[in-house]
Design a protein around this motif. Structure first.
Motif, PDB file in Angstrom:
ATOM      1  N   PHE A  42       0.822  -1.217   0.000  1.00  0.00           N
ATOM      2  CA  PHE A  42       0.000   0.000   0.000  1.00  0.00           C
ATOM      3  C   PHE A  42       0.855   1.266   0.000  1.00  0.00           C
ATOM      4  N   GLY A  43       1.964   1.260   0.749  1.00  0.00           N
ATOM      5  CA  GLY A  43       2.806   2.450   0.795  1.00  0.00           C
ATOM      6  C   GLY A  43       3.636   2.610  -0.472  1.00  0.00           C
ATOM      7  N   GLY A  44       4.387   1.565  -0.826  1.00  0.00           N
ATOM      8  CA  GLY A  44       5.358   1.671  -1.919  1.00  0.00           C
ATOM      9  C   GLY A  44       4.722   1.877  -3.284  1.00  0.00           C
ATOM     10  N   GLU A  65       9.980  -5.146  -6.057  1.00  0.00           N
ATOM     11  CA  GLU A  65       9.057  -5.965  -5.257  1.00  0.00           C
ATOM     12  C   GLU A  65       9.411  -7.435  -5.465  1.00  0.00           C
ATOM     13  N   ARG A  66       9.435  -8.172  -4.360  1.00  0.00           N
ATOM     14  CA  ARG A  66       9.818  -9.584  -4.461  1.00  0.00           C
ATOM     15  C   ARG A  66       8.673 -10.483  -4.945  1.00  0.00           C
ATOM     16  N   GLU A  67       7.430 -10.051  -4.741  1.00  0.00           N
ATOM     17  CA  GLU A  67       6.292 -10.913  -5.085  1.00  0.00           C
ATOM     18  C   GLU A  67       5.815 -10.676  -6.509  1.00  0.00           C
ATOM     19  N   LYS A 330      -1.287   1.464  12.215  1.00  0.00           N
ATOM     20  CA  LYS A 330      -0.527   0.733  11.190  1.00  0.00           C
ATOM     21  C   LYS A 330      -1.576   0.117  10.280  1.00  0.00           C
ATOM     22  N   ALA A 331      -1.976   0.865   9.267  1.00  0.00           N
ATOM     23  CA  ALA A 331      -3.125   0.479   8.458  1.00  0.00           C
ATOM     24  C   ALA A 331      -2.893   0.848   6.994  1.00  0.00           C
ATOM     25  N   ALA A 332      -3.687   0.216   6.131  1.00  0.00           N
ATOM     26  CA  ALA A 332      -3.476   0.343   4.690  1.00  0.00           C
ATOM     27  C   ALA A 332      -3.717   1.771   4.183  1.00  0.00           C
ATOM     28  N   CYS A 365     -10.965   2.658   8.433  1.00  0.00           N
ATOM     29  CA  CYS A 365     -10.722   1.230   8.574  1.00  0.00           C
ATOM     30  C   CYS A 365     -12.065   0.567   8.848  1.00  0.00           C
ATOM     31  N   PHE A 366     -12.332  -0.552   8.221  1.00  0.00           N
ATOM     32  CA  PHE A 366     -13.608  -1.251   8.427  1.00  0.00           C
ATOM     33  C   PHE A 366     -13.355  -2.621   9.031  1.00  0.00           C
ATOM     34  N   SER A 367     -14.228  -3.040   9.942  1.00  0.00           N
ATOM     35  CA  SER A 367     -14.127  -4.379  10.529  1.00  0.00           C
ATOM     36  C   SER A 367     -15.445  -5.107  10.310  1.00  0.00           C
TER      37      SER A 367
HETATM   38  C1  LIG Z   1      -5.449  -9.679   8.518  1.00  0.00           C
HETATM   39  C2  LIG Z   1      -5.197  -8.228   8.248  1.00  0.00           C
HETATM   40  C3  LIG Z   1      -6.265  -7.401   7.973  1.00  0.00           C
HETATM   41  C4  LIG Z   1      -6.040  -6.055   7.736  1.00  0.00           C
HETATM   42  N1  LIG Z   1      -7.121  -5.260   7.489  1.00  0.00           N
HETATM   43  C5  LIG Z   1      -6.937  -3.956   7.287  1.00  0.00           C
HETATM   44  C6  LIG Z   1      -8.060  -3.120   7.044  1.00  0.00           C
HETATM   45  O1  LIG Z   1      -9.215  -3.575   7.013  1.00  0.00           O
HETATM   46  N2  LIG Z   1      -7.826  -1.798   6.848  1.00  0.00           N
HETATM   47  C7  LIG Z   1      -6.578  -1.282   6.882  1.00  0.00           C
HETATM   48  O2  LIG Z   1      -6.433  -0.060   6.685  1.00  0.00           O
HETATM   49  N3  LIG Z   1      -5.477  -2.030   7.089  1.00  0.00           N
HETATM   50  C8  LIG Z   1      -5.636  -3.363   7.296  1.00  0.00           C
HETATM   51  N4  LIG Z   1      -4.536  -4.155   7.521  1.00  0.00           N
HETATM   52  C9  LIG Z   1      -3.188  -3.520   7.615  1.00  0.00           C
HETATM   53  C10 LIG Z   1      -2.553  -3.298   6.245  1.00  0.00           C
HETATM   54  O3  LIG Z   1      -2.515  -4.496   5.518  1.00  0.00           O
HETATM   55  C11 LIG Z   1      -1.132  -2.763   6.405  1.00  0.00           C
HETATM   56  O4  LIG Z   1      -1.164  -1.665   7.272  1.00  0.00           O
HETATM   57  C12 LIG Z   1      -0.545  -2.336   5.059  1.00  0.00           C
HETATM   58  O5  LIG Z   1      -0.426  -3.474   4.237  1.00  0.00           O
HETATM   59  C13 LIG Z   1       0.794  -1.633   5.234  1.00  0.00           C
HETATM   60  O6  LIG Z   1       1.324  -1.275   3.984  1.00  0.00           O
HETATM   61  P1  LIG Z   1       2.917  -1.290   3.754  1.00  0.00           P
HETATM   62  O7  LIG Z   1       3.168  -0.698   2.422  1.00  0.00           O
HETATM   63  O8  LIG Z   1       3.591  -0.730   4.945  1.00  0.00           O
HETATM   64  O9  LIG Z   1       3.286  -2.847   3.750  1.00  0.00           O
HETATM   65  P2  LIG Z   1       2.784  -4.035   2.827  1.00  0.00           P
HETATM   66  O10 LIG Z   1       1.438  -3.737   2.262  1.00  0.00           O
HETATM   67  O11 LIG Z   1       2.975  -5.280   3.627  1.00  0.00           O
HETATM   68  O12 LIG Z   1       3.817  -4.060   1.618  1.00  0.00           O
HETATM   69  C14 LIG Z   1       5.150  -4.383   1.769  1.00  0.00           C
HETATM   70  C15 LIG Z   1       5.686  -4.949   0.462  1.00  0.00           C
HETATM   71  O13 LIG Z   1       7.103  -4.888   0.447  1.00  0.00           O
HETATM   72  C16 LIG Z   1       7.612  -6.079  -0.123  1.00  0.00           C
HETATM   73  N5  LIG Z   1       9.000  -6.200   0.378  1.00  0.00           N
HETATM   74  C17 LIG Z   1       9.402  -6.179   1.672  1.00  0.00           C
HETATM   75  N6  LIG Z   1      10.737  -6.213   1.757  1.00  0.00           N
HETATM   76  C18 LIG Z   1      11.204  -6.248   0.489  1.00  0.00           C
HETATM   77  C19 LIG Z   1      12.510  -6.294  -0.065  1.00  0.00           C
HETATM   78  N7  LIG Z   1      13.602  -6.299   0.717  1.00  0.00           N
HETATM   79  N8  LIG Z   1      12.651  -6.342  -1.400  1.00  0.00           N
HETATM   80  C20 LIG Z   1      11.548  -6.361  -2.219  1.00  0.00           C
HETATM   81  N9  LIG Z   1      10.272  -6.313  -1.737  1.00  0.00           N
HETATM   82  C21 LIG Z   1      10.112  -6.249  -0.399  1.00  0.00           C
HETATM   83  C22 LIG Z   1       6.644  -7.149   0.360  1.00  0.00           C
HETATM   84  O14 LIG Z   1       6.689  -8.301  -0.468  1.00  0.00           O
HETATM   85  C23 LIG Z   1       5.301  -6.411   0.274  1.00  0.00           C
HETATM   86  O15 LIG Z   1       4.685  -6.577  -0.988  1.00  0.00           O
HETATM   87  C24 LIG Z   1      -4.723  -5.519   7.763  1.00  0.00           C
HETATM   88  C25 LIG Z   1      -3.650  -6.354   8.027  1.00  0.00           C
HETATM   89  C26 LIG Z   1      -3.879  -7.699   8.273  1.00  0.00           C
HETATM   90  C27 LIG Z   1      -2.717  -8.604   8.568  1.00  0.00           C
END
Ligand SMILES: Cc1cc2nc3c(=O)[nH]c(=O)nc-3n(C[C@H](O)[C@H](O)[C@H](O)COP(=O)(O)OP(=O)(O)OC[C@H]3O[C@@H](n4cnc5c(N)ncnc54)[C@H](O)[C@@H]3O)c2cc1C
Length: 424
Positions: A42-44, A65-67, A330-332, A365-367
């Motif tokens: 979501f951030g990147g 991105e690794r995935e 810590k949310a999307a 955020c929704f639950s």
């Molecule tokens: C079960 C669950 C339910 C959730 N529900 C909600 C919700 O309803 N609403 C909400 O707002 N938030 C929700 N969240 C939280 C939300 O998913 C996270 O806050 C959000 O994904 C954070 O975004 P991010 O970019 O920090 O990390 P991520 O979305 O995790 O992205 C990180 C990415 O970086 C990649 N990466 C990491 N390290 C490397 C590397 N060294 N080289 C290459 N690629 C790399 C990973 O593969 C991944 O794709 C939920 C989380 C969980 C676990």
């Protein structure tokens, strides 16, 4: 499958090589600035897209991105509850191409801040003017040593990074005989997405109500109370799921026995038929390097005007990897909104303009408490120049105490809008 993966990786690295040869550092060519973004969550993904957009394509953006595909954590609890499939929450990164974001499928393994280069798995390296890290979280396996191996994790999934583990947990619940016990362990705060474990307990209870009426959910919470939307969840457990969900606060995990599916607490052992342990978390590995995890050696402190690390100049950190300000989830959506602020700041910094001195972020955020009804939690956060941090705008917090089908529909629209803003 393996061949496709290799080809994609090779294509990714080949395109990095070509980009470097033809890129901004070649002698005689006009120097375009380059931002490298690690992690297309979501951030990147949002940061990569918005830097291209806000700079009118003048800044070169490479996203590592690794995935192969994006799998959304938001809505993933509904896959565990059985009302969605993993394919419903899996998206392609291809939508970023129209913005001119160059993607590389690889792992970023190290950073050379003096040379401003990121080293990738396989030996390639990428130069940057500004580096943005949004790697999400890693698990602190040292605190649950029995779960360190992939074999143990297959028996006791976390399902806290959506993907194969989400399916694994769902399959275990399907295979569990009626009358079984699902045990969910929640680590001490801070962990990714405060309400999500409680939403998961509701999803499993909802599935049991419909399909396995003699089964039970036990929630072992290391915290002393429900960490978000307490009124909503406790009402759901005591009314809708009466007798089906047992909540036990102050249940810190000492260890796990993956063979017998037992959670060992200080004074008690809790045996499960399906055991789901959410391990304690810290910033993704790449953001913990170079002294950047400078808040309790777990998360990264940043300047909230630019998301630049307070430990490393020219490196920005976003999303779950940062040490958040008070009440900043810590949310999307939070990661997405931080990314927009960071992208604007990076464009300003690379073009000699002033950075916005008063950014605002809106979070929602929704639950879901079953497959259709959800509740909403929303807030607005503003930069406080005197405190040099983000503070909640007074009166902006909205918490719905009852779940409704209307908010269930709104939640689906919210997720689709967020996916689109990050990825297309
Ligand atoms: C079960 C669950 C339910 C959730 N529900 C909600 C919700 O309803 N609403 C909400 O707002 N938030 C929700 N969240 C939280 C939300 O998913 C996270 O806050 C959000 O994904 C954070 O975004 P991010 O970019 O920090 O990390 P991520 O979305 O995790 O992205 C990180 C990415 O970086 C990649 N990466 C990491 N390290 C490397 C590397 N060294 N080289 C290459 N690629 C790399 C990973 O593969 C991944 O794709 C939920 C989380 C969980 C676990």
């Amino acid at each position: 499958m393996r061949t496709a993966r290799r080809d994609f990786l090779a294509a990714g690295l080949a395109s990095v090589g070509a980009a470097l040869l033809a890129g901004h550092r070649s002698a005689g060519a006009a120097a375009a600035a380059r931002a490298v973004v690690i992690g297309a969550g979501f951030g990147g993904a949002t940061a990569a897209k918005y830097i291209r957009n806000l700079s009118d394509g003048t800044i070169d953006v490479v996203l590592v991105e690794r995935e192969r595909k994006f799998v959304s954590c938001p809505m993933s609890n509904l896959v565990i509850g059985g009302s969605l499939q993993l394919s419903d929450i899996t998206l392609s990164y291809d939508g970023l191409e129209k913005w001119g974001v160059r993607r590389v499928r690889s792992e970023a393994v190290s950073i050379d801040p003096a040379a401003r280069r990121v080293e990738l798995g396989g030996g390639a390296s990428l130069p940057y003017d500004r580096l943005i890290l949004s790697p999400g979280i890693d698990f602190i396996w040292e605190q649950v040593p029995s779960l360190k191996s992939p074999e143990a994790q297959a028996k006791v999934p976390h399902a806290w990074k959506a993907g194969p583990q989400t399916i694994a947990l769902r399959r275990q619940l399907e295979a569990m005989p009626d009358g079984g016990v699902f045990v969910l362990h929640i680590p001490k705060m801070p962990y990714r997405c405060a309400p999500a474990p409680y939403e998961r307990a509701c999803q499993v209870a909802s599935y049991f109500s419909a399909r396995k009426p003699r089964s039970k959910v036990i929630v072992l919470d290391a915290n002393d109370d429900v960490q978000a939307e307490k009124a909503l969840f406790t009402a759901a457990w005591s009314e809708r799921y009466e007798g089906r969900v047992e909540y036990r606060p102050n249940s810190e995990l000492v260890d796990v026995d993956p063979k017998t599916l037992t959670a060992r607490l200080d004074f008690d052992d809790v045996k499960a038929d399906v055991l789901n342990v959410i391990p304690p978390q810290y910033a993704g590995a790449i953001a913990r390097r170079l002294g950047m995890a400078n808040a309790n050696a777990r998360f990264c402190q940043v300047d909230f005007l630019t998301y630049e690390s307070t430990a490393q100049p020219n490196i920005h950190v976003l999303g779950d990897a940062i040490q958040t300000a008070p009440l900043m989830a810590k949310a999307a959506q939070m990661a997405n909104r931080q990314a927009r602020v960071c992208a604007a700041a990076v464009v300003a910094l690379l073009s000699g303009q002033e950075v916005n001195p008063s950014p605002e972020l809106d979070n929602a955020c929704f639950s879901y408490i079953n497959s259709r009804e959800a509740a909403r939690l929303a807030s607005v956060h503003r930069y406080d120049d005197a405190l040099k941090t983000m503070v909640v705008v007074p009166g902006s917090i909205e918490v719905s105490s009852v779940a409704t089908t209307r908010d269930g529909v709104a939640a689906q629209a919210w997720a689709r809008a967020l996916w689109a803003d990050a990825l297309s």
